[in-house]
Design a protein around this motif. Structure first.
Motif, PDB file in Angstrom:
ATOM      1  N   ALA A  43       0.828  -1.205   0.000  1.00  0.00           N
ATOM      2  CA  ALA A  43       0.000   0.000   0.000  1.00  0.00           C
ATOM      3  C   ALA A  43       0.865   1.259   0.000  1.00  0.00           C
ATOM      4  CB  ALA A  43      -0.946  -0.006   1.189  1.00  0.00           C
ATOM      5  N   SER A  44       1.874   1.281   0.874  1.00  0.00           N
ATOM      6  CA  SER A  44       2.732   2.467   0.943  1.00  0.00           C
ATOM      7  C   SER A  44       3.635   2.571  -0.287  1.00  0.00           C
ATOM      8  CB  SER A  44       3.579   2.441   2.223  1.00  0.00           C
ATOM      9  OG  SER A  44       4.386   1.288   2.288  1.00  0.00           O
ATOM     10  N   LEU A  45       3.953   1.432  -0.905  1.00  0.00           N
ATOM     11  CA  LEU A  45       4.748   1.450  -2.131  1.00  0.00           C
ATOM     12  C   LEU A  45       4.008   2.226  -3.225  1.00  0.00           C
ATOM     13  CD1 LEU A  45       7.164   0.463  -3.856  1.00  0.00           C
ATOM     14  CD2 LEU A  45       5.847  -1.624  -4.318  1.00  0.00           C
ATOM     15  N   LYS A  46       2.719   1.986  -3.347  1.00  0.00           N
ATOM     16  CA  LYS A  46       1.911   2.699  -4.334  1.00  0.00           C
ATOM     17  C   LYS A  46       1.900   4.199  -4.059  1.00  0.00           C
ATOM     18  CE  LYS A  46      -1.209  -1.167  -5.363  1.00  0.00           C
ATOM     19  NZ  LYS A  46      -2.614  -1.652  -5.294  1.00  0.00           N
ATOM     20  N   VAL A  47       1.863   4.570  -2.793  1.00  0.00           N
ATOM     21  CA  VAL A  47       1.866   5.986  -2.423  1.00  0.00           C
ATOM     22  C   VAL A  47       3.191   6.632  -2.815  1.00  0.00           C
ATOM     23  CG1 VAL A  47       1.779   7.629  -0.505  1.00  0.00           C
ATOM     24  CG2 VAL A  47       0.215   5.680  -0.551  1.00  0.00           C
ATOM     25  N   HIS A  48       4.284   5.940  -2.523  1.00  0.00           N
ATOM     26  CA  HIS A  48       5.609   6.471  -2.875  1.00  0.00           C
ATOM     27  C   HIS A  48       5.752   6.649  -4.387  1.00  0.00           C
ATOM     28  CE1 HIS A  48       7.434   6.560   1.061  1.00  0.00           C
ATOM     29  NE2 HIS A  48       7.118   5.290   1.288  1.00  0.00           N
ATOM     30  N   ILE A  49       5.290   5.663  -5.151  1.00  0.00           N
ATOM     31  CA  ILE A  49       5.382   5.749  -6.609  1.00  0.00           C
ATOM     32  C   ILE A  49       4.509   6.880  -7.139  1.00  0.00           C
ATOM     33  CG2 ILE A  49       4.776   4.549  -8.762  1.00  0.00           C
ATOM     34  CD1 ILE A  49       5.920   2.021  -7.567  1.00  0.00           C
ATOM     35  N   SER A  50       3.351   7.066  -6.527  1.00  0.00           N
ATOM     36  CA  SER A  50       2.489   8.186  -6.902  1.00  0.00           C
ATOM     37  C   SER A  50       3.195   9.517  -6.659  1.00  0.00           C
ATOM     38  CB  SER A  50       1.176   8.126  -6.117  1.00  0.00           C
ATOM     39  OG  SER A  50       0.358   9.234  -6.420  1.00  0.00           O
ATOM     40  N   ASN A  51       3.893   9.621  -5.536  1.00  0.00           N
ATOM     41  CA  ASN A  51       4.636  10.849  -5.226  1.00  0.00           C
ATOM     42  C   ASN A  51       5.781  11.082  -6.212  1.00  0.00           C
ATOM     43  OD1 ASN A  51       3.003  11.385  -3.017  1.00  0.00           O
ATOM     44  ND2 ASN A  51       4.362  10.347  -1.558  1.00  0.00           N
ATOM     45  N   ILE A  52       6.463   9.997  -6.598  1.00  0.00           N
ATOM     46  CA  ILE A  52       7.557  10.106  -7.573  1.00  0.00           C
ATOM     47  C   ILE A  52       7.012  10.631  -8.899  1.00  0.00           C
ATOM     48  CG2 ILE A  52       9.242   8.810  -8.952  1.00  0.00           C
ATOM     49  CD1 ILE A  52       9.446   6.857  -6.553  1.00  0.00           C
ATOM     50  N   ARG A  53       5.907  10.053  -9.349  1.00  0.00           N
ATOM     51  CA  ARG A  53       5.298  10.481 -10.607  1.00  0.00           C
ATOM     52  C   ARG A  53       4.923  11.962 -10.559  1.00  0.00           C
ATOM     53  NH1 ARG A  53       1.256   5.310 -11.536  1.00  0.00           N
ATOM     54  NH2 ARG A  53       2.432   4.310 -13.209  1.00  0.00           N
ATOM     55  N   LYS A  54       4.353  12.379  -9.439  1.00  0.00           N
ATOM     56  CA  LYS A  54       3.923  13.773  -9.291  1.00  0.00           C
ATOM     57  C   LYS A  54       5.114  14.720  -9.376  1.00  0.00           C
ATOM     58  CE  LYS A  54       1.308  16.840  -6.227  1.00  0.00           C
ATOM     59  NZ  LYS A  54       0.555  16.924  -4.945  1.00  0.00           N
ATOM     60  N   LYS A  55       6.215  14.372  -8.720  1.00  0.00           N
ATOM     61  CA  LYS A  55       7.407  15.227  -8.744  1.00  0.00           C
ATOM     62  C   LYS A  55       7.997  15.307 -10.151  1.00  0.00           C
ATOM     63  CE  LYS A  55       8.705  14.613  -3.877  1.00  0.00           C
ATOM     64  NZ  LYS A  55       9.736  14.145  -2.913  1.00  0.00           N
ATOM     65  N   ILE A  56       7.976  14.196 -10.870  1.00  0.00           N
ATOM     66  CA  ILE A  56       8.494  14.186 -12.238  1.00  0.00           C
ATOM     67  C   ILE A  56       7.632  15.087 -13.124  1.00  0.00           C
ATOM     68  CG2 ILE A  56       8.848  12.755 -14.298  1.00  0.00           C
ATOM     69  CD1 ILE A  56       9.568  10.438 -12.398  1.00  0.00           C
ATOM     70  N   ARG A  57       6.308  14.938 -13.021  1.00  0.00           N
ATOM     71  CA  ARG A  57       5.407  15.759 -13.838  1.00  0.00           C
ATOM     72  C   ARG A  57       5.526  17.238 -13.481  1.00  0.00           C
ATOM     73  NH1 ARG A  57       1.667  11.542 -12.714  1.00  0.00           N
ATOM     74  NH2 ARG A  57       0.740  12.861 -11.108  1.00  0.00           N
ATOM     75  N   ASN A  58       5.610  17.539 -12.190  1.00  0.00           N
ATOM     76  CA  ASN A  58       5.697  18.934 -11.757  1.00  0.00           C
ATOM     77  C   ASN A  58       6.994  19.609 -12.221  1.00  0.00           C
ATOM     78  OD1 ASN A  58       3.239  18.740 -10.515  1.00  0.00           O
ATOM     79  ND2 ASN A  58       4.041  18.520  -8.436  1.00  0.00           N
ATOM     80  N   SER A  59       7.990  18.786 -12.552  1.00  0.00           N
ATOM     81  CA  SER A  59       9.263  19.325 -13.030  1.00  0.00           C
ATOM     82  C   SER A  59       9.334  19.368 -14.550  1.00  0.00           C
ATOM     83  CB  SER A  59      10.421  18.483 -12.475  1.00  0.00           C
ATOM     84  OG  SER A  59      10.427  18.517 -11.056  1.00  0.00           O
ATOM     85  N   GLY A  60       8.206  19.055 -15.198  1.00  0.00           N
ATOM     86  CA  GLY A  60       8.143  19.121 -16.651  1.00  0.00           C
ATOM     87  C   GLY A  60       8.493  17.842 -17.368  1.00  0.00           C
ATOM     88  N   GLY A  61       8.719  16.758 -16.629  1.00  0.00           N
ATOM     89  CA  GLY A  61       9.092  15.496 -17.254  1.00  0.00           C
ATOM     90  C   GLY A  61       7.890  14.638 -17.597  1.00  0.00           C
ATOM     91  N   ASN A  62       8.112  13.664 -18.465  1.00  0.00           N
ATOM     92  CA  ASN A  62       7.059  12.709 -18.829  1.00  0.00           C
ATOM     93  C   ASN A  62       6.987  11.595 -17.789  1.00  0.00           C
ATOM     94  OD1 ASN A  62       6.367  13.958 -21.317  1.00  0.00           O
ATOM     95  ND2 ASN A  62       8.203  13.071 -22.250  1.00  0.00           N
ATOM     96  N   ASP A  63       5.781  11.121 -17.537  1.00  0.00           N
ATOM     97  CA  ASP A  63       5.583  10.025 -16.590  1.00  0.00           C
ATOM     98  C   ASP A  63       6.049   8.730 -17.242  1.00  0.00           C
ATOM     99  OD1 ASP A  63       4.837   8.218 -14.695  1.00  0.00           O
ATOM    100  OD2 ASP A  63       2.689   8.657 -14.774  1.00  0.00           O
ATOM    101  N   ILE A  64       7.205   8.244 -16.832  1.00  0.00           N
ATOM    102  CA  ILE A  64       7.784   7.059 -17.481  1.00  0.00           C
ATOM    103  C   ILE A  64       7.579   5.788 -16.657  1.00  0.00           C
ATOM    104  CG2 ILE A  64       9.542   8.409 -18.690  1.00  0.00           C
ATOM    105  CD1 ILE A  64      11.535   7.426 -16.578  1.00  0.00           C
ATOM    106  N   ILE A  65       6.930   5.904 -15.499  1.00  0.00           N
ATOM    107  CA  ILE A  65       6.698   4.726 -14.668  1.00  0.00           C
ATOM    108  C   ILE A  65       5.364   4.096 -15.064  1.00  0.00           C
ATOM    109  CG2 ILE A  65       6.388   3.832 -12.333  1.00  0.00           C
ATOM    110  CD1 ILE A  65       8.141   6.078 -11.316  1.00  0.00           C
ATOM    111  N   GLU A  66       5.440   2.867 -15.500  1.00  0.00           N
ATOM    112  CA  GLU A  66       4.245   2.159 -15.961  1.00  0.00           C
ATOM    113  C   GLU A  66       3.890   1.035 -14.996  1.00  0.00           C
ATOM    114  OE1 GLU A  66       4.619   0.685 -19.907  1.00  0.00           O
ATOM    115  OE2 GLU A  66       2.917  -0.682 -19.724  1.00  0.00           O
TER     116      GLU A  66
END
Length: 222
Positions: A187-210
């Motif tokens: 459960a917490s792994l999903k939260v961490h990955i969600s946070n990683i995706r958000k930081k990448i997008r907020n920095s202008g990057g493409n969401d590369i985690i599938e």
């Protein structure tokens, strides 16, 4: 698997190179013009074999777009010393004159790959817009530094190191256990990955985690 990008407009020569290198266990990618070769740089090859007299964009022009340290071997009918020196100055690590012996080409490929592996020493990981220096633990997205928590960093490093391979949730949990003091479950792994995706997008990057349903996650940098 080690990826070799072959940029060659002569289909017969390209087929020979691809076939012989595939026999050696390499994955080969093909481009038939310098312009197509530039697009194929996004596949993050481990080595580039290229002709110089290419349609669309010459080999000399293409080299200037190889900015991540990927070794380039020129394979060309040009044979003058000046031609070779110019290519070395632009960043080629080796130069093979056509016609060539396939045994010699394979040997030069092995040397270039070995030297590249030693030079990089696996300290720099890249995927899409993300660059990660595992020595300094600095992560940039679109060349801008981004702060990740220790756990987020560990997850991202493992996924990028997988080079497109699917990492199961259990594998991730097991691998990050020694890198973070946090108590992590699915459960917490999903939260961490969600946070990683958000930081990448907020920095202008493409969401590369599938997310691979029912299995785990992978990095898709195509």
């Amino acid at each position: 698997m080690t990826k070799i990008l072959i940029v060659e407009d002569d289909e017969d020569i390209g087929n020979i190179l691809s076939g012989e290198l595939t026999k050696e266990g390499y994955e080969t990618l093909r481009a038939y013009s310098g312009t197509e070769g530039r697009i194929m740089l996004k596949t993050d090859p481990d080595l580039i074999l290229m002709d110089l007299m290419l349609p669309g964009m010459t080999g000399e022009e293409l080299i200037s777009h190889v900015t991540d340290g990927t070794p380039v071997i020129a394979v060309s009918a040009k044979s003058s010393t000046d031609d070779k020196l110019e290519l070395f100055e632009k960043g080629c690590v080796d130069y093979i004159t056509k016609p060539f012996e396939i045994k010699e080409l394979k040997a030069r490929v092995r040397v270039a790959l070995n030297n590249s592996a030693k030079k990089r020493n696996t300290t720099l990981l890249t995927a899409g817009d993300i660059k990660m220096d595992t020595e300094s633990m600095l992560v940039t997205v679109c060349d801008k530094p981004v702060r990740f928590t220790r756990t987020e960093y560990a997850i991202l490093r493992i996924l990028i190191s997988g080079k497109g391979r699917v990492i199961s949730k259990l594998q991730l949990l097991d691998l990050i256990e020694s890198d973070t003091p946090d108590c992590i479950d699915e459960a917490s792994l999903k939260v961490h990955i969600s946070n990683i995706r958000k930081k990448i997008r907020n920095s202008g990057g493409n969401d590369i985690i599938e997310a691979v349903w029912g299995i785990g996650f992978k990095v898709n940098s195509d």
